[in-house]
Design an enzyme around this catalytic site. Structure first.
Site, PDB file in Angstrom:
ATOM      1  N   SER A 136     -32.339  24.973 -58.795  1.00 14.61           N
ATOM      2  CA  SER A 136     -33.369  23.993 -59.149  1.00 14.61           C
ATOM      3  C   SER A 136     -33.595  23.938 -60.645  1.00 14.61           C
ATOM      4  CB  SER A 136     -34.694  24.307 -58.464  1.00 14.61           C
ATOM      5  OG  SER A 136     -35.681  23.371 -58.910  1.00 14.61           O
ATOM      6  N   GLY A 138     -32.992  20.553 -62.291  1.00 13.65           N
ATOM      7  CA  GLY A 138     -32.404  19.317 -62.811  1.00 13.65           C
ATOM      8  C   GLY A 138     -31.335  19.637 -63.833  1.00 13.65           C
ATOM      9  N   LYS A 190     -34.549  26.917 -50.852  1.00 14.98           N
ATOM     10  CA  LYS A 190     -34.483  25.764 -51.763  1.00 14.98           C
ATOM     11  C   LYS A 190     -35.075  24.524 -51.077  1.00 14.98           C
ATOM     12  CE  LYS A 190     -33.664  23.047 -55.184  1.00 14.98           C
ATOM     13  NZ  LYS A 190     -32.720  21.986 -55.037  1.00 14.98           N
ATOM     14  N   HIS A 193     -38.754  24.840 -51.195  1.00 13.90           N
ATOM     15  CA  HIS A 193     -39.121  24.570 -52.592  1.00 13.90           C
ATOM     16  C   HIS A 193     -39.239  23.054 -52.809  1.00 13.90           C
ATOM     17  CE1 HIS A 193     -37.789  23.184 -56.558  1.00 13.90           C
ATOM     18  NE2 HIS A 193     -38.337  24.256 -57.082  1.00 13.90           N
ATOM     19  N   ASN A 194     -38.272  22.316 -52.320  1.00 12.22           N
ATOM     20  CA  ASN A 194     -38.306  20.865 -52.496  1.00 12.22           C
ATOM     21  C   ASN A 194     -39.459  20.232 -51.716  1.00 12.22           C
ATOM     22  OD1 ASN A 194     -35.959  21.407 -53.881  1.00 12.22           O
ATOM     23  ND2 ASN A 194     -34.823  19.699 -53.020  1.00 12.22           N
ATOM     24  N   GLU A 197     -42.393  20.728 -53.692  1.00 14.81           N
ATOM     25  CA  GLU A 197     -42.299  19.793 -54.832  1.00 14.81           C
ATOM     26  C   GLU A 197     -42.803  18.395 -54.421  1.00 14.81           C
ATOM     27  OE1 GLU A 197     -38.353  19.919 -56.710  1.00 14.81           O
ATOM     28  OE2 GLU A 197     -38.370  17.743 -56.702  1.00 14.81           O
ATOM     29  N   HIS A 466     -53.844  22.559 -16.287  1.00 14.31           N
ATOM     30  CA  HIS A 466     -53.103  23.444 -17.192  1.00 14.31           C
ATOM     31  C   HIS A 466     -53.782  24.789 -17.388  1.00 14.31           C
ATOM     32  CE1 HIS A 466     -50.122  20.474 -18.128  1.00 14.31           C
ATOM     33  NE2 HIS A 466     -51.046  19.586 -18.461  1.00 14.31           N
TER      34      HIS A 466
END
Ligand SMILES: *[C@@H]1O[C@H](CO)[C@@H](O)[C@H](O)[C@H]1NC(C)=O
Ligand SMILES: *[C@@H]1O[C@H](CO)[C@@H](O)[C@H](O)[C@H]1NC(C)=O
Length: 497
Positions: A136, A138, A190, A193-194, A197, A466
């Site tokens: 990461s 860029g 990663k 992480h994105n 972001e 249920h």
């Protein structure tokens, strides 16, 4: 006379698009001779030219996979930086015939973690080692110091650790790289992480929206405020670039460029994967999901324009959108800063809990504090406050949520009044703040000892038998709700389940 064969390179890199070129130059600049390859010969020439111009860096170009591989010291390590998916398989197929037992393939792309796990098995069957490495930062990060998230073979990591530690971003507590874990863990980390972001960018855009449309702030004022925030607890790469963005003039006309940019967001898929994985693992990630939904809605530009018209015709009041009069700007700005920070903490709590859930499922043994540390520099979400996250997990590795860490808990409590004011103001002004609202709802849901889930359980038992548990005795219970409610008829349960 024959030229002496050049000394062997310490590492290779295949795939010389922007990220690949920059990462290769970074490696060479740190003093590690590197071989590079790309099918398109002009890419190789371009990279060699750059290496010469940027200081005669030890970078050597090759034009066939065989020459490329044979130019490397053994055990060999090659980084591939091509588009995720089929191009990675193609590159591996081209390279592996020339590789020997013990050599390593490192995929530096944004790959789906399961593809990495499949390739690890394929590589192992040929005696090769494999790493899936999140990168990461860029192009600038790749060139001057990215955050690196390698996962897979520990042996493969040890072989290149020296290099990775030198090329990664450097922060006060070391280089921004660590061995993440086995399997596809590097890619998974990663991916999250994105996702985080996405959340950060969404929250910042909401802060901007509120300041601009509720507070009536100009781009000039916004630039100053973001610069100020960049000296506060919010200090981070994304806040810093946001300050810069407001300053850039439009070269084609009056005013600033930001106002001329079409409001339609692009995306490449890692945010969607994050939300899918959260659902898969039953982890709530509402802030990240809200940011993804917002990207989808932003894409419906034409529909949104029609909707604005249709609702105006239906009598939608224009002052819903008007800048408020009598706003105390200074107080609003301070409130928005606090709302942004508190919302961000909730978003990171979601991301970290997603990582933990996956780690448990896969046995990756992820060290959340160490992951926060390697995000402190190089990457897009780099921020001063990641150091606090690191310390929270160091204090208590089993921390169930960031918001209950004593330090963060105190901060959340201090900021909640401002946070509620901002969200309330935005709602009454008709300014959507889905990220801040999702974070606040997450906080309020998580912190409440008792939720209205009792009623949902009663409904489920009513129509579907249920069963439910009780607060005051153990066991599971079923009630003939409709009979006891005096309807004397049980058909609902019978029909609907
Ligand atoms: C080489 O460059 C092209 C773009 O020019 C790219 O599509 C391709 O994936 C690159 N990588 C390799 C390993 O050839
Ligand atoms: C933001 O803060 C960083 C670190 O203090 C600094 O290097 C950078 O210049 C600041 N950026 C802006 C736009 O104020």
């Amino acid at each position: 006379m024959e030229a002496a064969a050049p000394a062997l390179s310490q590492i290779g890199l295949a795939g010389l698009a922007v990220m690949g070129q920059n990462l290769a130059l970074n490696v060479a600049e740190k003093g590690f001779p590197i071989s590079v390859f790309n099918r398109t010969a002009s890419k190789v020439d371009e990279t060699i030219d750059r290496a010469r111009q940027e200081g005669n860096l030890p970078l050597f170009g090759y034009f066939t996979p065989k020459d490329f591989i044979l130019s490397l010291q053994r055990p060999r390590s090659i980084i591939i930086l091509v588009k995720a998916g089929a191009p990675v398989d193609q590159t591996i197929t081209a390279m592996s015939p020339f590789m020997d037992i013990g050599d390593t393939i490192i995929d530096g792309g944004n790959e789906w973690y399961q593809n990495t796990e499949r390739r690890i098995d394929q590589a192992n069957s040929k005696g090769l080692l494999y790493l899936g490495m999140g990168v990461s930062g860029g192009e600038d990060g790749a060139r001057h110091g990215p955050s690196l998230m390698p996962g897979g073979s520990y042996q493969a990591y040890s072989n290149v650790e020296r290099i990775l530690k030198k090329i990664a971003a450097q922060v006060d507590d070391g280089p921004c790289v660590t061995f993440v874990g086995e399997g596809g863990s590097g890619n998974f980390v990663k991916m999250v992480h994105n996702g985080i972001e996405y959340g950060d960018m969404q929250l910042i855009s909401e802060a901007y929206d509120v300041l601009k449309h509720v507070g009536g702030l100009s781009n000039d004022e916004l630039a100053k405020i973001f610069e100020e925030w960049n000296r506060s607890e919010l200090e981070s790469f994304l806040i810093e670039i946001t300050a810069d963005i407001f300053k850039v003039k439009d070269e084609f006309g009056e005013g600033e460029l930001v106002d001329k940019i079409l409001d339609k967001t692009g995306m490449k898929g890692t945010g969607k994967w994050t939300v899918q994985q959260a659902a898969e693992l039953s982890v709530a990630a509402p802030t990240i999901a809200a940011s993804l939904d917002c990207r989808y809605l932003s894409g419906l530009k034409e529909e949104r324009e029609l909707a604005a018209g249709a609702l105006r015709e239906a009598g939608m009041n224009d002052d819903v959108n008007a800048v408020r009069t009598g706003i105390d700007k200074k107080r609003l700005i301070d409130d928005v800063r606090q709302a942004l920070y508190a919302s961000k903490v909730c978003s990171y709590a979601q991301g970290m809990n997603l990582l933990r859930a996956k780690s448990v499922e896969k046995g990756w043994n992820l060290n959340l504090g160490e992951l926060a540390r390697i995000w402190k520099g190089g990457c897009i979400i780099r921020a001063v406050f990641l150091d606090r996250i690191k310390r929270a997990y160091q204090r208590n590795p089993g921390l169930s949520s960031l918001v209950v860490d004593p330090e963060f808990a105190r901060e959340m409590v201090q900021r909640q009044a401002a946070w509620r004011r901002v969200v309330g103001l935005a709602i009454s002004a008709g300014i959507s703040t889905p990220g801040m609202c999702a974070s606040l709802a997450y906080f309020d849901t998580y912190r409440r000892a008792r939720l209205p889930a009792n009623l949902v359980q009663a409904q489920r038992d009513y129509f579907g038998a249920h069963t439910y548990e009780r607060t005051d005795r153990s066991g599971s219970f079923h009630t003939e709700w409709s009979k006891l409610a005096g309807k004397g008829n049980n058909s609902v349960a019978a029909f609907h389940h």
